[in-house]
Design an enzyme around this catalytic site. Structure first.
Site, PDB file in Angstrom:
ATOM      1  N   TYR A 131      79.556 -15.491  64.493  1.00 17.54           N
ATOM      2  CA  TYR A 131      79.468 -14.005  64.026  1.00 17.54           C
ATOM      3  C   TYR A 131      81.054 -13.687  64.438  1.00 17.54           C
ATOM      4  CZ  TYR A 131      78.015  -9.378  65.535  1.00 17.54           C
ATOM      5  OH  TYR A 131      78.120  -7.928  65.293  1.00 17.54           O
ATOM      6  N   LYS A 160      83.501 -11.689  61.881  1.00 19.16           N
ATOM      7  CA  LYS A 160      83.719 -10.342  62.255  1.00 19.16           C
ATOM      8  C   LYS A 160      85.246  -9.959  62.341  1.00 19.16           C
ATOM      9  CE  LYS A 160      80.070  -7.833  62.501  1.00 19.16           C
ATOM     10  NZ  LYS A 160      79.797  -7.045  61.269  1.00 19.16           N
TER      11      LYS A 160
HETATM   12  P1  NAI Z   1      70.417  -3.961  62.700  1.00 19.29           P
HETATM   13  O1  NAI Z   1      69.611  -5.246  62.840  1.00 19.29           O
HETATM   14  O2  NAI Z   1      69.642  -2.793  63.318  1.00 19.29           O
HETATM   15  O3  NAI Z   1      70.807  -3.406  61.260  1.00 19.29           O
HETATM   16  C1  NAI Z   1      71.326  -4.214  60.614  1.00 19.29           C
HETATM   17  C2  NAI Z   1      70.725  -4.168  59.081  1.00 19.29           C
HETATM   18  O4  NAI Z   1      71.423  -4.953  58.198  1.00 19.29           O
HETATM   19  C3  NAI Z   1      69.224  -4.426  59.132  1.00 19.29           C
HETATM   20  O5  NAI Z   1      68.228  -3.454  58.761  1.00 19.29           O
HETATM   21  C4  NAI Z   1      69.031  -5.461  58.210  1.00 19.29           C
HETATM   22  O6  NAI Z   1      67.952  -5.585  57.254  1.00 19.29           O
HETATM   23  C5  NAI Z   1      70.469  -5.608  57.362  1.00 19.29           C
HETATM   24  N1  NAI Z   1      70.819  -6.400  56.668  1.00 19.29           N
HETATM   25  C6  NAI Z   1      70.811  -7.860  57.158  1.00 19.29           C
HETATM   26  N2  NAI Z   1      71.071  -8.731  56.245  1.00 19.29           N
HETATM   27  C7  NAI Z   1      71.469  -7.914  55.132  1.00 19.29           C
HETATM   28  C8  NAI Z   1      71.859  -8.179  53.652  1.00 19.29           C
HETATM   29  N3  NAI Z   1      72.039  -9.701  53.264  1.00 19.29           N
HETATM   30  N4  NAI Z   1      72.142  -7.338  52.693  1.00 19.29           N
HETATM   31  C9  NAI Z   1      71.756  -6.051  53.311  1.00 19.29           C
HETATM   32  N5  NAI Z   1      71.524  -5.647  54.365  1.00 19.29           N
HETATM   33  C10 NAI Z   1      71.205  -6.667  55.343  1.00 19.29           C
HETATM   34  O7  NAI Z   1      71.735  -3.929  63.569  1.00 19.29           O
HETATM   35  P2  NAI Z   1      72.803  -2.948  63.787  1.00 19.29           P
HETATM   36  O8  NAI Z   1      73.227  -3.202  65.328  1.00 19.29           O
HETATM   37  O9  NAI Z   1      72.626  -1.686  63.386  1.00 19.29           O
HETATM   38  O10 NAI Z   1      74.109  -3.582  63.310  1.00 19.29           O
HETATM   39  C11 NAI Z   1      74.868  -3.017  62.182  1.00 19.29           C
HETATM   40  C12 NAI Z   1      76.180  -3.733  61.899  1.00 19.29           C
HETATM   41  O11 NAI Z   1      77.085  -3.309  63.345  1.00 19.29           O
HETATM   42  C13 NAI Z   1      76.314  -5.085  61.705  1.00 19.29           C
HETATM   43  O12 NAI Z   1      77.315  -5.441  61.121  1.00 19.29           O
HETATM   44  C14 NAI Z   1      76.464  -5.576  63.413  1.00 19.29           C
HETATM   45  O13 NAI Z   1      77.166  -6.868  63.275  1.00 19.29           O
HETATM   46  C15 NAI Z   1      77.606  -4.652  63.956  1.00 19.29           C
HETATM   47  N6  NAI Z   1      77.636  -4.412  65.196  1.00 19.29           N
HETATM   48  C16 NAI Z   1      76.861  -3.873  66.018  1.00 19.29           C
HETATM   49  C17 NAI Z   1      76.694  -3.800  67.348  1.00 19.29           C
HETATM   50  C18 NAI Z   1      75.870  -3.127  68.166  1.00 19.29           C
HETATM   51  O14 NAI Z   1      76.119  -2.979  69.315  1.00 19.29           O
HETATM   52  N7  NAI Z   1      74.854  -3.004  67.798  1.00 19.29           N
HETATM   53  C19 NAI Z   1      77.898  -4.447  68.180  1.00 19.29           C
HETATM   54  C20 NAI Z   1      78.972  -4.832  67.161  1.00 19.29           C
HETATM   55  C21 NAI Z   1      78.881  -4.939  65.843  1.00 19.29           C
END
Ligand code: NAI
Length: 301
Positions: free
Chosen positions: A164, A168
């Site tokens: 990851y 990133k």
């Molecule tokens: P989340 O799991 O709530 O949302 C991620 C969404 O991406 C999910 O709804 C999932 O269905 C969708 N997804 C997964 N694989 C996919 C694909 N192949 N094509 C299209 N959609 C897909 O997680 P969150 O926290 O909202 O994450 C959003 C972004 O922020 C991610 O890139 C995550 O790595 C990044 N991030 C989040 C952090 C946090 O503190 N929540 C910290 C650092 C980065």
């Protein structure tokens, strides 16, 4: 008031968490939004969930414009389909937020290759697959705003997240190149490194989770997506109400003229570690050319 009227936004992984918040905020300020999300589990495995439909329906019920799109960003065909949806439904694409994400955490010595591929495919290759067709459309129209989603897990490092973290930081490299390639066409590319309470983090944030509302990240991402955005190629850390900039600095370092005294030796390096690392007087070069120009006075003196 910053408005998105007549702007079309594509947001990947917008069915939940941070992406859903971005979709709601942009739509509430006039953007037509493609809510992309195949509704997978946190590790990327398939589910029956339809979160993109729910978010798009909620936006429409509130008087906004949104359509759901269910492709995975992890293939070139999927990426193309996400952008094509915006062109078919709304006729253009002004804004792309690469937000889709999964986790396959493993200590490095236990990391199996399928867990490397899955993470690179969604975060890093997925951003390439969606961004290229969007970038082409933005280039042709002479306007675009692209946001990439990094993480402090890659910028700073976090145990168990080699796949990851590498994906990133790969996105930061992609941003650094695109900001130069897009500049002439008013395409600005910036990166958010969020910390927020979502299903991805709810087990690791501890008591801080209560204060780390995902909705608090959305205003920063919306700013990056706005015509008013004054930055290009920035990485901003966003957590709760805090917004900061991460940057890559270059220290003044140690210099020994290549023509003198037989040139740099291993012992010179060993003897000047503190000088090489000293942060006083660092610079933040904005390009390869700027870095080389910074060296030139020394090299040609
Ligand atoms: P989340 O799991 O709530 O949302 C991620 C969404 O991406 C999910 O709804 C999932 O269905 C969708 N997804 C997964 N694989 C996919 C694909 N192949 N094509 C299209 N959609 C897909 O997680 P969150 O926290 O909202 O994450 C959003 C972004 O922020 C991610 O890139 C995550 O790595 C990044 N991030 C989040 C952090 C946090 O503190 N929540 C910290 C650092 C980065």
């Amino acid at each position: 008031m910053i408005s998105f009227t007549n702007r079309v936004a594509v947001i990947t992984g917008a069915g939940r968490g941070l992406g859903a918040g971005y979709a709601r905020l942009l739509a509430s300020r006039g953007a037509a939004v493609v809510v992309n999300d195949p509704g997978v589990a946190s590790d990327g495995t398939a589910t029956e969930a339809t979160p993109a439909e729910e978010v798009a329906a909620e936006i429409r019920a509130a008087g906004g414009m949104a359509v759901a799109e269910h492709s995975s960003v992890a293939t070139p065909e999927g990426g193309a389909a996400v952008v094509q949806k915006a062109l078919d439904e709304f006729g253009r694409v002004d804004i792309l937020i690469n937000n889709a994400g999964i986790l396959r955490d493993k200590a490095f010595h236990n990391l199996e290759w399928p867990n490397l591929d899955a993470v690179l495919d969604v975060h890093l290759r997925g951003a390439f697959y969606v961004t290229q067709p969007a970038f082409r459309a933005m280039r042709a129209q002479g306007y675009g705003r692209i946001v990439l989603t990094a993480s402090n897990a890659g910028i700073l490092g976090n145990f168990g997240q080699a796949n990851y973290g590498a994906a990133k930081m790969g996105l930061v490299g992609l941003m650094n190149v695109l900001r130069h390639e897009g500049a002439k066409y008013d395409i600005k590319v910036n990166t958010v490194a969020p910390v927020a309470r979502t299903r991805m983090t709810e087990e690791i944030l501890g008591p801080a989770a209560a204060r780390l509302d995902p909705e608090a990240v959305a205003p920063v991402v919306a700013y990056f997506c706005s015509a008013e955005c004054a930055v290009n190629g920035d990485v901003w850390s966003v957590a709760g109400g805090n917004v900061s900039r991460f940057f890559i600095g270059r220290t003044a370092g140690y210099f020994k003229h290549p023509g003198g005294e037989g040139g740099l030796t291993v012992e010179d390096v060993a003897g000047h570690v503190d000088a090489i690392r000293a942060e006083a007087g660092y610079t933040v070069p904005g390009s390869v050319q700027e870095e080389l120009q910074g060296m030139a006075p020394l090299l040609f003196s």
